[in-house]
Design a protein around this motif. Structure first.
Motif, PDB file in Angstrom:
ATOM      1  N   GLU A  26      -2.680  -5.215  10.655  1.00  0.00           N
ATOM      2  CA  GLU A  26      -2.944  -3.665  11.318  1.00  0.00           C
ATOM      3  C   GLU A  26      -1.869  -3.208  11.073  1.00  0.00           C
ATOM      4  O   GLU A  26      -2.543  -1.914  10.339  1.00  0.00           O
ATOM      5  CB  GLU A  26      -3.958  -3.547  12.650  1.00  0.00           C
ATOM      6  CG  GLU A  26      -4.897  -4.986  12.787  1.00  0.00           C
ATOM      7  CD  GLU A  26      -5.419  -5.035  13.779  1.00  0.00           C
ATOM      8  OE1 GLU A  26      -4.352  -4.575  15.195  1.00  0.00           O
ATOM      9  OE2 GLU A  26      -6.570  -5.626  13.813  1.00  0.00           O
ATOM     10  N   SER A  27      -0.931  -3.170  11.566  1.00  0.00           N
ATOM     11  CA  SER A  27       0.331  -2.035  10.931  1.00  0.00           C
ATOM     12  C   SER A  27       0.820  -1.801   9.672  1.00  0.00           C
ATOM     13  O   SER A  27       1.313  -1.003   9.718  1.00  0.00           O
ATOM     14  CB  SER A  27       1.801  -2.955  11.648  1.00  0.00           C
ATOM     15  OG  SER A  27       2.189  -4.133  11.143  1.00  0.00           O
ATOM     16  N   ARG A  28       0.395  -2.715   8.385  1.00  0.00           N
ATOM     17  CA  ARG A  28       0.662  -2.424   7.738  1.00  0.00           C
ATOM     18  C   ARG A  28      -0.534  -1.279   6.581  1.00  0.00           C
ATOM     19  O   ARG A  28       0.189  -0.836   6.212  1.00  0.00           O
ATOM     20  CB  ARG A  28       0.449  -3.644   7.073  1.00  0.00           C
ATOM     21  CG  ARG A  28       0.957  -3.827   4.823  1.00  0.00           C
ATOM     22  CD  ARG A  28       0.895  -5.069   4.156  1.00  0.00           C
ATOM     23  NE  ARG A  28       2.050  -6.066   4.983  1.00  0.00           N
ATOM     24  CZ  ARG A  28       2.206  -7.265   5.228  1.00  0.00           C
ATOM     25  NH1 ARG A  28       0.558  -7.672   5.358  1.00  0.00           N
ATOM     26  NH2 ARG A  28       3.073  -8.063   5.255  1.00  0.00           N
ATOM     27  N   LEU A  29      -1.426  -1.734   7.335  1.00  0.00           N
ATOM     28  CA  LEU A  29      -2.937  -0.320   6.903  1.00  0.00           C
ATOM     29  C   LEU A  29      -3.194   0.799   7.265  1.00  0.00           C
ATOM     30  O   LEU A  29      -2.748   1.453   6.763  1.00  0.00           O
ATOM     31  CB  LEU A  29      -4.227  -1.669   7.215  1.00  0.00           C
ATOM     32  CG  LEU A  29      -5.367  -0.723   7.227  1.00  0.00           C
ATOM     33  CD1 LEU A  29      -5.518  -0.091   5.626  1.00  0.00           C
ATOM     34  CD2 LEU A  29      -6.366  -0.976   8.235  1.00  0.00           C
ATOM     35  N   LYS A  30      -2.121   0.110   8.710  1.00  0.00           N
ATOM     36  CA  LYS A  30      -1.624   1.903   9.310  1.00  0.00           C
ATOM     37  C   LYS A  30      -0.453   2.971   8.933  1.00  0.00           C
ATOM     38  O   LYS A  30      -0.720   3.606   8.353  1.00  0.00           O
ATOM     39  CB  LYS A  30      -1.122   1.982  10.931  1.00  0.00           C
ATOM     40  CG  LYS A  30      -1.130   2.869  11.802  1.00  0.00           C
ATOM     41  CD  LYS A  30      -0.407   2.996  12.349  1.00  0.00           C
ATOM     42  CE  LYS A  30      -0.795   4.260  13.844  1.00  0.00           C
ATOM     43  NZ  LYS A  30      -0.138   4.144  15.196  1.00  0.00           N
ATOM     44  N   ARG A  31       0.745   1.827   8.302  1.00  0.00           N
ATOM     45  CA  ARG A  31       1.452   2.535   6.903  1.00  0.00           C
ATOM     46  C   ARG A  31       0.771   3.034   5.862  1.00  0.00           C
ATOM     47  O   ARG A  31       0.820   4.134   5.189  1.00  0.00           O
ATOM     48  CB  ARG A  31       2.815   1.710   6.796  1.00  0.00           C
ATOM     49  CG  ARG A  31       3.445   2.143   5.995  1.00  0.00           C
ATOM     50  CD  ARG A  31       4.363   1.384   5.701  1.00  0.00           C
ATOM     51  NE  ARG A  31       5.371   0.868   7.200  1.00  0.00           N
ATOM     52  CZ  ARG A  31       7.036   0.492   6.911  1.00  0.00           C
ATOM     53  NH1 ARG A  31       7.795  -0.397   6.133  1.00  0.00           N
ATOM     54  NH2 ARG A  31       7.254   0.319   8.416  1.00  0.00           N
ATOM     55  N   ALA A  32      -0.356   2.049   5.387  1.00  0.00           N
ATOM     56  CA  ALA A  32      -0.679   2.851   3.904  1.00  0.00           C
ATOM     57  C   ALA A  32      -0.923   3.604   4.189  1.00  0.00           C
ATOM     58  O   ALA A  32      -1.703   4.739   3.320  1.00  0.00           O
ATOM     59  CB  ALA A  32      -1.563   0.942   3.674  1.00  0.00           C
ATOM     60  N   LEU A  33      -1.944   3.821   4.864  1.00  0.00           N
ATOM     61  CA  LEU A  33      -2.759   5.421   5.815  1.00  0.00           C
ATOM     62  C   LEU A  33      -1.854   6.583   6.266  1.00  0.00           C
ATOM     63  O   LEU A  33      -2.459   7.681   6.749  1.00  0.00           O
ATOM     64  CB  LEU A  33      -3.810   4.650   6.409  1.00  0.00           C
ATOM     65  CG  LEU A  33      -4.865   4.069   5.362  1.00  0.00           C
ATOM     66  CD1 LEU A  33      -6.010   3.491   6.593  1.00  0.00           C
ATOM     67  CD2 LEU A  33      -5.649   4.433   3.862  1.00  0.00           C
ATOM     68  N   ALA A 131      -1.246  -2.977   0.171  1.00  0.00           N
ATOM     69  CA  ALA A 131      -1.383  -3.290   1.858  1.00  0.00           C
ATOM     70  C   ALA A 131      -2.481  -4.973   1.253  1.00  0.00           C
ATOM     71  O   ALA A 131      -2.242  -5.633   1.890  1.00  0.00           O
ATOM     72  CB  ALA A 131      -1.501  -2.168   2.395  1.00  0.00           C
ATOM     73  N   LEU A 132      -3.243  -4.470   0.727  1.00  0.00           N
ATOM     74  CA  LEU A 132      -4.052  -5.325   0.550  1.00  0.00           C
ATOM     75  C   LEU A 132      -3.432  -6.557  -0.603  1.00  0.00           C
ATOM     76  O   LEU A 132      -3.761  -8.103   0.052  1.00  0.00           O
ATOM     77  CB  LEU A 132      -5.009  -5.540  -0.199  1.00  0.00           C
ATOM     78  CG  LEU A 132      -6.785  -4.104  -0.371  1.00  0.00           C
ATOM     79  CD1 LEU A 132      -7.613  -3.696  -0.772  1.00  0.00           C
ATOM     80  CD2 LEU A 132      -7.814  -4.710   1.149  1.00  0.00           C
ATOM     81  N   TYR A 133      -2.011  -5.989  -1.624  1.00  0.00           N
ATOM     82  CA  TYR A 133      -1.845  -7.403  -1.916  1.00  0.00           C
ATOM     83  C   TYR A 133      -0.645  -7.947  -1.318  1.00  0.00           C
ATOM     84  O   TYR A 133      -0.970  -9.246  -1.347  1.00  0.00           O
ATOM     85  CB  TYR A 133      -1.035  -6.255  -2.813  1.00  0.00           C
ATOM     86  CG  TYR A 133      -0.317  -7.354  -3.881  1.00  0.00           C
ATOM     87  CD1 TYR A 133      -0.596  -8.766  -4.559  1.00  0.00           C
ATOM     88  CD2 TYR A 133       1.311  -7.232  -3.529  1.00  0.00           C
ATOM     89  CE1 TYR A 133       0.752  -9.389  -5.034  1.00  0.00           C
ATOM     90  CE2 TYR A 133       2.174  -8.213  -4.411  1.00  0.00           C
ATOM     91  CZ  TYR A 133       1.990  -8.878  -5.049  1.00  0.00           C
ATOM     92  OH  TYR A 133       3.191  -9.984  -5.545  1.00  0.00           O
ATOM     93  N   LEU A 134      -0.009  -7.439  -0.095  1.00  0.00           N
ATOM     94  CA  LEU A 134       0.581  -7.682   0.909  1.00  0.00           C
ATOM     95  C   LEU A 134      -0.299  -8.708   1.857  1.00  0.00           C
ATOM     96  O   LEU A 134       0.537  -9.526   2.075  1.00  0.00           O
ATOM     97  CB  LEU A 134       1.406  -6.623   1.410  1.00  0.00           C
ATOM     98  CG  LEU A 134       2.107  -6.540   0.661  1.00  0.00           C
ATOM     99  CD1 LEU A 134       3.231  -4.983   1.296  1.00  0.00           C
ATOM    100  CD2 LEU A 134       3.467  -7.418  -0.187  1.00  0.00           C
ATOM    101  N   ASP A 135      -1.356  -8.440   2.531  1.00  0.00           N
ATOM    102  CA  ASP A 135      -1.867  -8.767   3.452  1.00  0.00           C
ATOM    103  C   ASP A 135      -2.386 -10.257   2.995  1.00  0.00           C
ATOM    104  O   ASP A 135      -2.422 -11.068   3.724  1.00  0.00           O
ATOM    105  CB  ASP A 135      -3.116  -7.877   3.538  1.00  0.00           C
ATOM    106  CG  ASP A 135      -3.125  -8.672   5.761  1.00  0.00           C
ATOM    107  OD1 ASP A 135      -2.584  -8.197   6.326  1.00  0.00           O
ATOM    108  OD2 ASP A 135      -4.880  -8.723   6.188  1.00  0.00           O
ATOM    109  N   GLY A 136      -3.405 -10.267   1.584  1.00  0.00           N
ATOM    110  CA  GLY A 136      -4.059 -11.188   1.050  1.00  0.00           C
ATOM    111  C   GLY A 136      -3.919 -11.747   0.294  1.00  0.00           C
ATOM    112  O   GLY A 136      -3.941 -12.347  -0.349  1.00  0.00           O
TER     113      GLY A 136
END
Length: 239
Positions: A26-33, A131-136
């Motif tokens: 979730e922290s990666r998503l937060k950074r992306a936004l 973020a999608l690429y790094l996460d999934g």
């Protein structure tokens, strides 16, 4: 609730409802936004992710076009790619998802309009793709891009010519001379400038366009005059 103040879990859940993917980090998503105007510390905003997302998007779109348009030459494929990865297309998709109301940013950013507004949405979209690429992994990012970009790739006008090339030919036909471009102003920080360029064709009122690079601004200005003079329709088709 102000969605820009959602915690990590709430943000991930809200976005999952919109795009159908649940983030593990979730922290990666937060950074992306998170825009630089609201970051809590160095490197905590989406700028680095934006850089990566641009490359991931380009690869997915290039693969998609290569597979779908077997009879297209390099020139046509390039035109189609450029139309799909430009800031306007990214901003439109960000609006479709409702992404901008999830972005953490300073109050001054909320009031942006015109080209700056488009660029902000485009940047956030690129960061989300990264973020999608790094996460999934690549397949997750690829599925997301195809979901939103593939329908647009099949629209009429998706393969229109480069506007500067089109304007060059039209200007020679109507005035016998090439169009000329001039930088009117440069705004913003060095890492994220916005250029405003005017284009002049003999016998016609100049037109202006803005972009994150001089070339992008020139293309926007060329598009503006082609549209105004009805060489191009609004949807991007030629007469």
């Amino acid at each position: 609730m102000d969605r820009t103040h959602l915690n990590g879990k709430e943000l991930a859940r809200t976005l999952e409802e919109r795009i159908g993917y649940a983030f593990r980090d979730e922290s990666r998503l937060k950074r992306a936004l998170t825009h630089a105007s609201a970051r809590g510390g160095k490197g905590a905003d989406y700028q680095r992710l934006e850089f990566l997302g641009d490359r991931v998007l380009g690869l997915v779109i290039a693969e998609m076009l290569f597979l779908e348009y077997e009879g297209a030459d390099e020139g046509e494929l390039s035109l189609r790619l450029n139309a799909l990865v430009n800031a306007e297309t990214l901003a439109d998709i960000a609006e479709e998802i409702g992404l901008i109301d999830l972005v953490r940013a300073g109050s001054d950013i909320k009031t942006l309009s015109g080209r700056k507004r488009i660029n902000l949405r485009a940047d956030v979209m690129e960061a989300l793709i990264a973020a999608l690429y790094l996460d999934g992994g690549f397949e997750v990012a690829r599925d997301f891009v195809l979901k939103y970009w593939q329908p647009r790739s099949r629209l009429a006008g998706a393969a229109r010519r480069d506007p500067k090339t089109e304007l060059q030919e039209w200007a020679h036909q109507v005035s016998g001379t090439a169009p000329s471009y001039a930088i009117e102003k440069r705004e913003g920080p060095d890492h994220d400038p916005v250029f405003t360029v005017s284009v002049h064709v003999n016998g016609y009122t100049p037109a202006e366009g803005s972009g994150r690079s001089k070339r992008e601004a020139e293309q926007a200005a060329a598009t503006a005059i082609l549209t105004r003079e009805k060489v191009w329709h609004i949807a991007g088709t030629t007469e």
